[in-house]
Design a protein around this motif. Structure first.
Motif, PDB file in Angstrom:
ATOM      1  N   MET A   1       0.835  -1.210   0.000  1.00 23.48           N
ATOM      2  CA  MET A   1       0.000   0.000   0.000  1.00 23.48           C
ATOM      3  C   MET A   1       0.869   1.258   0.000  1.00 23.48           C
ATOM      4  N   PRO A   2       0.392   2.312  -0.659  1.00 24.25           N
ATOM      5  CA  PRO A   2       1.153   3.572  -0.676  1.00 24.25           C
ATOM      6  C   PRO A   2       0.939   4.366   0.617  1.00 24.25           C
ATOM      7  N   LEU A   3       1.387   3.792   1.716  1.00 28.62           N
ATOM      8  CA  LEU A   3       1.264   4.410   3.037  1.00 28.62           C
ATOM      9  C   LEU A   3       2.644   4.496   3.669  1.00 28.62           C
ATOM     10  N   PRO A   4       2.812   5.362   4.666  1.00 29.96           N
ATOM     11  CA  PRO A   4       4.092   5.367   5.390  1.00 29.96           C
ATOM     12  C   PRO A   4       4.340   3.997   6.031  1.00 29.96           C
ATOM     13  N   VAL A   5       5.603   3.612   6.145  1.00 28.50           N
ATOM     14  CA  VAL A   5       5.981   2.307   6.680  1.00 28.50           C
ATOM     15  C   VAL A   5       5.360   2.070   8.052  1.00 28.50           C
ATOM     16  N   GLU A   6       5.396   3.058   8.908  1.00 34.26           N
ATOM     17  CA  GLU A   6       4.848   2.877  10.261  1.00 34.26           C
ATOM     18  C   GLU A   6       3.356   2.554  10.216  1.00 34.26           C
ATOM     19  N   ASP A   7       2.612   3.192   9.314  1.00 41.05           N
ATOM     20  CA  ASP A   7       1.178   2.903   9.182  1.00 41.05           C
ATOM     21  C   ASP A   7       0.957   1.474   8.691  1.00 41.05           C
ATOM     22  N   ARG A   8       1.775   1.041   7.729  1.00 33.05           N
ATOM     23  CA  ARG A   8       1.661  -0.337   7.231  1.00 33.05           C
ATOM     24  C   ARG A   8       1.950  -1.336   8.348  1.00 33.05           C
ATOM     25  N   LYS A   9       2.937  -1.030   9.183  1.00 23.92           N
ATOM     26  CA  LYS A   9       3.272  -1.931  10.299  1.00 23.92           C
ATOM     27  C   LYS A   9       2.105  -2.029  11.279  1.00 23.92           C
ATOM     28  N   VAL A  10       1.430  -0.924  11.552  1.00 26.62           N
ATOM     29  CA  VAL A  10       0.288  -0.922  12.474  1.00 26.62           C
ATOM     30  C   VAL A  10      -0.823  -1.815  11.923  1.00 26.62           C
ATOM     31  N   ILE A  11      -1.080  -1.708  10.627  1.00 30.63           N
ATOM     32  CA  ILE A  11      -2.131  -2.520  10.010  1.00 30.63           C
ATOM     33  C   ILE A  11      -1.760  -4.004  10.067  1.00 30.63           C
ATOM     34  N   ILE A  12      -0.508  -4.308   9.759  1.00 27.70           N
ATOM     35  CA  ILE A  12      -0.056  -5.710   9.795  1.00 27.70           C
ATOM     36  C   ILE A  12      -0.138  -6.256  11.215  1.00 27.70           C
ATOM     37  N   ASP A  13       0.246  -5.447  12.201  1.00 27.16           N
ATOM     38  CA  ASP A  13       0.121  -5.886  13.601  1.00 27.16           C
ATOM     39  C   ASP A  13      -1.333  -6.168  13.945  1.00 27.16           C
ATOM     40  N   ALA A  14      -2.252  -5.327  13.458  1.00 21.60           N
ATOM     41  CA  ALA A  14      -3.674  -5.534  13.724  1.00 21.60           C
ATOM     42  C   ALA A  14      -4.160  -6.829  13.064  1.00 21.60           C
ATOM     43  N   LEU A  15      -3.701  -7.091  11.836  1.00 24.84           N
ATOM     44  CA  LEU A  15      -4.057  -8.346  11.158  1.00 24.84           C
ATOM     45  C   LEU A  15      -3.592  -9.548  11.976  1.00 24.84           C
ATOM     46  N   ARG A  16      -2.352  -9.485  12.431  1.00 23.47           N
ATOM     47  CA  ARG A  16      -1.777 -10.599  13.198  1.00 23.47           C
ATOM     48  C   ARG A  16      -2.532 -10.789  14.514  1.00 23.47           C
ATOM     49  N   LEU A  17      -2.877  -9.704  15.162  1.00 22.70           N
ATOM     50  CA  LEU A  17      -3.606  -9.779  16.433  1.00 22.70           C
ATOM     51  C   LEU A  17      -4.992 -10.378  16.210  1.00 22.70           C
ATOM     52  N   SER A  18      -5.681  -9.942  15.146  1.00 19.06           N
ATOM     53  CA  SER A  18      -7.034 -10.470  14.902  1.00 19.06           C
ATOM     54  C   SER A  18      -6.982 -11.965  14.595  1.00 19.06           C
ATOM     55  N   ARG A  19      -5.934 -12.405  13.893  1.00 17.73           N
ATOM     56  CA  ARG A  19      -5.792 -13.844  13.617  1.00 17.73           C
ATOM     57  C   ARG A  19      -5.573 -14.623  14.908  1.00 17.73           C
ATOM     58  N   THR A  20      -4.720 -14.089  15.777  1.00 22.98           N
ATOM     59  CA  THR A  20      -4.437 -14.756  17.048  1.00 22.98           C
ATOM     60  C   THR A  20      -5.706 -14.853  17.886  1.00 22.98           C
ATOM     61  N   GLN A  21      -6.464 -13.774  17.937  1.00 23.04           N
ATOM     62  CA  GLN A  21      -7.707 -13.784  18.713  1.00 23.04           C
ATOM     63  C   GLN A  21      -8.738 -14.702  18.080  1.00 23.04           C
ATOM     64  N   GLY A  22      -8.772 -14.744  16.756  1.00 23.92           N
ATOM     65  CA  GLY A  22      -9.702 -15.642  16.047  1.00 23.92           C
ATOM     66  C   GLY A  22      -9.410 -17.087  16.349  1.00 23.92           C
ATOM     67  N   ARG A  23      -8.109 -17.454  16.420  1.00 22.97           N
ATOM     68  CA  ARG A  23      -7.732 -18.831  16.750  1.00 22.97           C
ATOM     69  C   ARG A  23      -8.146 -19.188  18.156  1.00 22.97           C
ATOM     70  N   ARG A  24      -8.016 -18.237  19.068  1.00 22.16           N
ATOM     71  CA  ARG A  24      -8.409 -18.500  20.468  1.00 22.16           C
ATOM     72  C   ARG A  24      -9.908 -18.713  20.570  1.00 22.16           C
ATOM     73  N   ASN A  25     -10.690 -17.896  19.846  1.00 25.43           N
ATOM     74  CA  ASN A  25     -12.147 -18.009  19.887  1.00 25.43           C
ATOM     75  C   ASN A  25     -12.629 -19.329  19.317  1.00 25.43           C
ATOM     76  N   HIS A  26     -11.979 -19.807  18.259  1.00 26.48           N
ATOM     77  CA  HIS A  26     -12.385 -21.074  17.652  1.00 26.48           C
ATOM     78  C   HIS A  26     -12.013 -22.283  18.490  1.00 26.48           C
ATOM     79  N   SER A  27     -10.954 -22.159  19.288  1.00 24.81           N
ATOM     80  CA  SER A  27     -10.534 -23.290  20.104  1.00 24.81           C
ATOM     81  C   SER A  27     -11.273 -23.340  21.436  1.00 24.81           C
ATOM     82  N   ALA A  28     -12.032 -22.322  21.768  1.00 21.32           N
ATOM     83  CA  ALA A  28     -12.739 -22.282  23.052  1.00 21.32           C
ATOM     84  C   ALA A  28     -14.056 -22.989  23.010  1.00 21.32           C
TER      85      ALA A  28
END
Length: 150
Positions: free
Chosen positions: A123-150
């Protein structure tokens, strides 16, 4: 000790003048050194002695001198000129390693094998903004895995 014995070694004068030219205090220069070195020790090395009773002669070990020279921008050739060849060789290696690390391409923050992370990274965004989005993606995946295993 006589006045002649208290005169700093040539390499100490070289380091002091280069430090002054950079506008650094001994404390700030010591802080910038990648090795453990305090402002007082830096001053003793520049002075050529510790102000004890009686004064104790000080000469920088080669590794210390090489790192001091690196901080204040003294070249290996200049260390050779003041007969500190081993310190010059250490400094050459410091500079060689620095040059090599600068040539290595920085790896992208994103996992480019992941479709969403790759799209975000491109994406044509500043690197720091891209990192924030990627961190959010990773966090949502981690939380999604926890919800499915519960």
């Amino acid at each position: 000790m006589t006045e002649e014995e208290l005169r700093p070694p040539r390499e100490a004068d070289l380091i002091r003048v280069a430090r002054l030219a950079r506008g650094l205090s001994p404390e700030k220069a010591a802080e910038l050194a990648p090795i453990r070195l305090g402002g007082a020790r830096w001053r003793h090395i520049e002075r050529g002695y510790e102000p004890k009773k009686p004064p104790k002669r000080v000469r920088a070990p080669d590794k210390t001198l090489a790192h001091m020279a690196y901080v204040v921008g003294v070249s290996p050739d200049r260390l050779d000129e003041v007969d500190r060849g081993v310190a010059a060789e250490i400094l050459r290696e410091i500079l060689r390693q620095e040059a090599e690390s600068e040539q290595e391409p920085e790896r992208p923050y994103a996992d480019l094998s992941d479709r969403l992370e790759r799209a975000t990274w491109e994406m044509p965004l500043p690197v720091e903004d891209r990192k924030v989005i990627i961190d959010a993606l990773r966090l949502s995946r981690t939380q999604g895995r926890r919800n499915h295993s519960a």
